[in-house]
Write a protein that holds these residues in place. Structure first.
Motif, PDB file in Angstrom:
ATOM      1  N   LEU A  23       0.845  -1.193   0.000  1.00 30.08           N
ATOM      2  CA  LEU A  23       0.000   0.000   0.000  1.00 30.08           C
ATOM      3  C   LEU A  23       0.880   1.242   0.000  1.00 30.08           C
ATOM      4  CD1 LEU A  23      -2.757  -0.796   2.659  1.00 30.08           C
ATOM      5  CD2 LEU A  23      -3.020  -0.648   0.198  1.00 30.08           C
ATOM      6  N   PRO A  24       0.560   2.213  -0.830  1.00 29.80           N
ATOM      7  CA  PRO A  24       1.358   3.440  -0.837  1.00 29.80           C
ATOM      8  C   PRO A  24       1.190   4.221   0.468  1.00 29.80           C
ATOM      9  CG  PRO A  24      -0.078   3.327  -2.766  1.00 29.80           C
ATOM     10  CD  PRO A  24      -0.458   2.211  -1.857  1.00 29.80           C
ATOM     11  N   ARG A  25       2.293   4.589   1.054  1.00 26.11           N
ATOM     12  CA  ARG A  25       2.271   5.439   2.249  1.00 26.11           C
ATOM     13  C   ARG A  25       1.981   6.865   1.822  1.00 26.11           C
ATOM     14  NH1 ARG A  25       5.919   2.820   6.303  1.00 26.11           N
ATOM     15  NH2 ARG A  25       6.585   0.918   5.269  1.00 26.11           N
ATOM     16  N   GLY A  26       1.727   7.707   2.803  1.00 23.09           N
ATOM     17  CA  GLY A  26       1.592   9.126   2.508  1.00 23.09           C
ATOM     18  C   GLY A  26       0.227   9.677   2.831  1.00 23.09           C
ATOM     19  N   ALA A  27      -0.031  10.833   2.242  1.00 21.61           N
ATOM     20  CA  ALA A  27      -1.236  11.596   2.553  1.00 21.61           C
ATOM     21  C   ALA A  27      -2.444  11.068   1.777  1.00 21.61           C
ATOM     22  CB  ALA A  27      -1.014  13.065   2.233  1.00 21.61           C
ATOM     23  N   TYR A  28      -3.564  10.971   2.492  1.00 20.66           N
ATOM     24  CA  TYR A  28      -4.841  10.553   1.931  1.00 20.66           C
ATOM     25  C   TYR A  28      -5.903  11.548   2.379  1.00 20.66           C
ATOM     26  CZ  TYR A  28      -3.011   5.960   0.651  1.00 20.66           C
ATOM     27  OH  TYR A  28      -2.295   4.947   0.078  1.00 20.66           O
ATOM     28  N   THR A  29      -6.995  11.613   1.627  1.00 22.45           N
ATOM     29  CA  THR A  29      -8.136  12.440   1.994  1.00 22.45           C
ATOM     30  C   THR A  29      -9.310  11.525   2.295  1.00 22.45           C
ATOM     31  OG1 THR A  29      -7.380  14.212   0.544  1.00 22.45           O
ATOM     32  CG2 THR A  29      -9.688  14.285   1.229  1.00 22.45           C
ATOM     33  N   VAL A  30      -9.995  11.766   3.424  1.00 24.79           N
ATOM     34  CA  VAL A  30     -11.170  10.972   3.783  1.00 24.79           C
ATOM     35  C   VAL A  30     -12.321  11.354   2.864  1.00 24.79           C
ATOM     36  CG1 VAL A  30     -12.850  10.442   5.595  1.00 24.79           C
ATOM     37  CG2 VAL A  30     -10.432  10.776   6.190  1.00 24.79           C
ATOM     38  N   LEU A  31     -12.876  10.360   2.159  1.00 22.19           N
ATOM     39  CA  LEU A  31     -13.997  10.594   1.243  1.00 22.19           C
ATOM     40  C   LEU A  31     -15.335  10.248   1.865  1.00 22.19           C
ATOM     41  CD1 LEU A  31     -12.529   9.010  -2.008  1.00 22.19           C
ATOM     42  CD2 LEU A  31     -12.526  11.422  -1.335  1.00 22.19           C
ATOM     43  N   ARG A  32     -15.353   9.183   2.682  1.00 17.13           N
ATOM     44  CA  ARG A  32     -16.621   8.688   3.222  1.00 17.13           C
ATOM     45  C   ARG A  32     -16.367   7.952   4.536  1.00 17.13           C
ATOM     46  NH1 ARG A  32     -18.882   4.922  -0.867  1.00 17.13           N
ATOM     47  NH2 ARG A  32     -18.549   6.753  -2.127  1.00 17.13           N
ATOM     48  N   LEU A  33     -17.298   8.114   5.465  1.00 11.78           N
ATOM     49  CA  LEU A  33     -17.290   7.352   6.706  1.00 11.78           C
ATOM     50  C   LEU A  33     -18.148   6.124   6.464  1.00 11.78           C
ATOM     51  CD1 LEU A  33     -18.047  10.273   9.205  1.00 11.78           C
ATOM     52  CD2 LEU A  33     -15.844   9.575   8.256  1.00 11.78           C
ATOM     53  N   LEU A  34     -17.612   4.952   6.716  1.00 13.50           N
ATOM     54  CA  LEU A  34     -18.350   3.721   6.438  1.00 13.50           C
ATOM     55  C   LEU A  34     -18.956   3.159   7.713  1.00 13.50           C
ATOM     56  CD1 LEU A  34     -15.774   2.086   4.024  1.00 13.50           C
ATOM     57  CD2 LEU A  34     -17.810   3.409   3.447  1.00 13.50           C
ATOM     58  N   PRO A  35     -20.176   2.600   7.604  1.00 16.23           N
ATOM     59  CA  PRO A  35     -20.785   1.988   8.783  1.00 16.23           C
ATOM     60  C   PRO A  35     -20.001   0.743   9.167  1.00 16.23           C
ATOM     61  CG  PRO A  35     -22.111   1.564   6.845  1.00 16.23           C
ATOM     62  CD  PRO A  35     -21.010   2.498   6.428  1.00 16.23           C
ATOM     63  N   ASN A  36     -19.868   0.515  10.464  1.00 16.70           N
ATOM     64  CA  ASN A  36     -19.110  -0.625  10.932  1.00 16.70           C
ATOM     65  C   ASN A  36     -19.575  -0.975  12.334  1.00 16.70           C
ATOM     66  OD1 ASN A  36     -17.165  -2.443  11.842  1.00 16.70           O
ATOM     67  ND2 ASN A  36     -15.537  -1.434  10.711  1.00 16.70           N
ATOM     68  N   ASP A  37     -19.865  -2.240  12.565  1.00 14.85           N
ATOM     69  CA  ASP A  37     -20.317  -2.685  13.878  1.00 14.85           C
ATOM     70  C   ASP A  37     -19.156  -2.999  14.818  1.00 14.85           C
ATOM     71  OD1 ASP A  37     -22.925  -2.452  13.151  1.00 14.85           O
ATOM     72  OD2 ASP A  37     -23.107  -4.521  12.483  1.00 14.85           O
ATOM     73  N   GLY A  38     -17.948  -3.120  14.269  1.00 15.83           N
ATOM     74  CA  GLY A  38     -16.786  -3.472  15.076  1.00 15.83           C
ATOM     75  C   GLY A  38     -16.215  -2.272  15.821  1.00 15.83           C
ATOM     76  N   MET A  39     -15.166  -2.538  16.565  1.00  8.79           N
ATOM     77  CA  MET A  39     -14.511  -1.486  17.344  1.00  8.79           C
ATOM     78  C   MET A  39     -13.649  -0.564  16.484  1.00  8.79           C
ATOM     79  SD  MET A  39     -15.532  -1.842  20.414  1.00  8.79           S
ATOM     80  CE  MET A  39     -14.354  -0.849  21.302  1.00  8.79           C
ATOM     81  N   ASP A  40     -13.174  -1.032  15.334  1.00  9.13           N
ATOM     82  CA  ASP A  40     -12.284  -0.258  14.477  1.00  9.13           C
ATOM     83  C   ASP A  40     -13.078   0.283  13.291  1.00  9.13           C
ATOM     84  OD1 ASP A  40      -9.929   0.876  13.699  1.00  9.13           O
ATOM     85  OD2 ASP A  40      -8.943  -0.985  13.122  1.00  9.13           O
ATOM     86  N   ARG A  41     -13.387   1.565  13.316  1.00  8.36           N
ATOM     87  CA  ARG A  41     -14.191   2.168  12.267  1.00  8.36           C
ATOM     88  C   ARG A  41     -13.467   2.147  10.923  1.00  8.36           C
ATOM     89  NH1 ARG A  41     -14.195   3.219  17.033  1.00  8.36           N
ATOM     90  NH2 ARG A  41     -12.645   4.805  16.872  1.00  8.36           N
ATOM     91  N   GLU A  42     -14.227   2.231   9.827  1.00 11.65           N
ATOM     92  CA  GLU A  42     -13.649   2.179   8.485  1.00 11.65           C
ATOM     93  C   GLU A  42     -13.959   3.445   7.707  1.00 11.65           C
ATOM     94  OE1 GLU A  42     -13.420  -2.550   7.546  1.00 11.65           O
ATOM     95  OE2 GLU A  42     -15.252  -1.500   6.953  1.00 11.65           O
ATOM     96  N   TYR A  43     -13.081   3.736   6.737  1.00 14.81           N
ATOM     97  CA  TYR A  43     -13.167   4.942   5.919  1.00 14.81           C
ATOM     98  C   TYR A  43     -12.850   4.602   4.470  1.00 14.81           C
ATOM     99  CZ  TYR A  43     -12.524   7.226  10.437  1.00 14.81           C
ATOM    100  OH  TYR A  43     -12.654   7.625  11.736  1.00 14.81           O
ATOM    101  N   ARG A  44     -13.447   5.357   3.571  1.00 11.87           N
ATOM    102  CA  ARG A  44     -13.044   5.335   2.158  1.00 11.87           C
ATOM    103  C   ARG A  44     -12.118   6.528   2.001  1.00 11.87           C
ATOM    104  NH1 ARG A  44     -13.552   1.830  -2.149  1.00 11.87           N
ATOM    105  NH2 ARG A  44     -13.288   2.997  -4.058  1.00 11.87           N
ATOM    106  N   VAL A  45     -10.890   6.291   1.535  1.00 15.08           N
ATOM    107  CA  VAL A  45      -9.898   7.360   1.409  1.00 15.08           C
ATOM    108  C   VAL A  45      -9.320   7.380  -0.003  1.00 15.08           C
ATOM    109  CG1 VAL A  45      -9.280   7.340   3.861  1.00 15.08           C
ATOM    110  CG2 VAL A  45      -8.004   5.907   2.267  1.00 15.08           C
ATOM    111  N   ARG A  46      -8.772   8.535  -0.397  1.00 19.57           N
ATOM    112  CA  ARG A  46      -8.128   8.695  -1.712  1.00 19.57           C
ATOM    113  C   ARG A  46      -6.699   9.176  -1.493  1.00 19.57           C
ATOM    114  NH1 ARG A  46     -11.138  12.564  -4.785  1.00 19.57           N
ATOM    115  NH2 ARG A  46     -12.391  10.819  -5.477  1.00 19.57           N
ATOM    116  N   ASN A  47      -5.763   8.488  -2.144  1.00 23.17           N
ATOM    117  CA  ASN A  47      -4.359   8.890  -2.084  1.00 23.17           C
ATOM    118  C   ASN A  47      -4.212  10.238  -2.779  1.00 23.17           C
ATOM    119  OD1 ASN A  47      -1.493   9.093  -3.075  1.00 23.17           O
ATOM    120  ND2 ASN A  47      -1.335   7.176  -1.947  1.00 23.17           N
ATOM    121  N   GLN A  48      -3.584  11.200  -2.111  1.00 20.91           N
ATOM    122  CA  GLN A  48      -3.468  12.546  -2.671  1.00 20.91           C
ATOM    123  C   GLN A  48      -2.460  12.609  -3.813  1.00 20.91           C
ATOM    124  OE1 GLN A  48      -2.783  15.278   0.575  1.00 20.91           O
ATOM    125  NE2 GLN A  48      -4.746  14.827   1.505  1.00 20.91           N
TER     126      GLN A  48
END
Length: 70
Positions: A23-48
């Motif tokens: 996976l490319p390291r570096g800066a990303y922008t959060v695009l969407r907050l995803l629903p998640n029932d677990g303790m670790d929330r998920e996000y849709r992100v875009r590599n800048q």
């Protein structure tokens, strides 16, 4: 369920772990907050840099530099 720690449009940095492949390291922008029932929330992100989008867990992120778009 706890709220997400990051918000849409926020700049974050991806922390690549041992088992995350190439996976490319570096800066990303959060695009969407995803629903998640677990303790670790998920996000849709875009590599800048390359524009690719991916789904990541909150534990893989840390606050990044201020977004150039906001």
């Amino acid at each position: 369920m706890q709220p997400h720690g990051y918000s849409v449009g926020q700049s974050v940095e991806l922390i690549v772990g041992r088992y995350d492949g190439n996976l490319p390291r570096g800066a990303y922008t959060v695009l969407r907050l995803l629903p998640n029932d677990g303790m670790d929330r998920e996000y849709r992100v875009r590599n800048q840099r390359d524009g690719h989008e991916r789904v990541v867990r909150e534990s893989q992120l840390r606050p990044g530099p201020v977004s150039p778009f906001g």
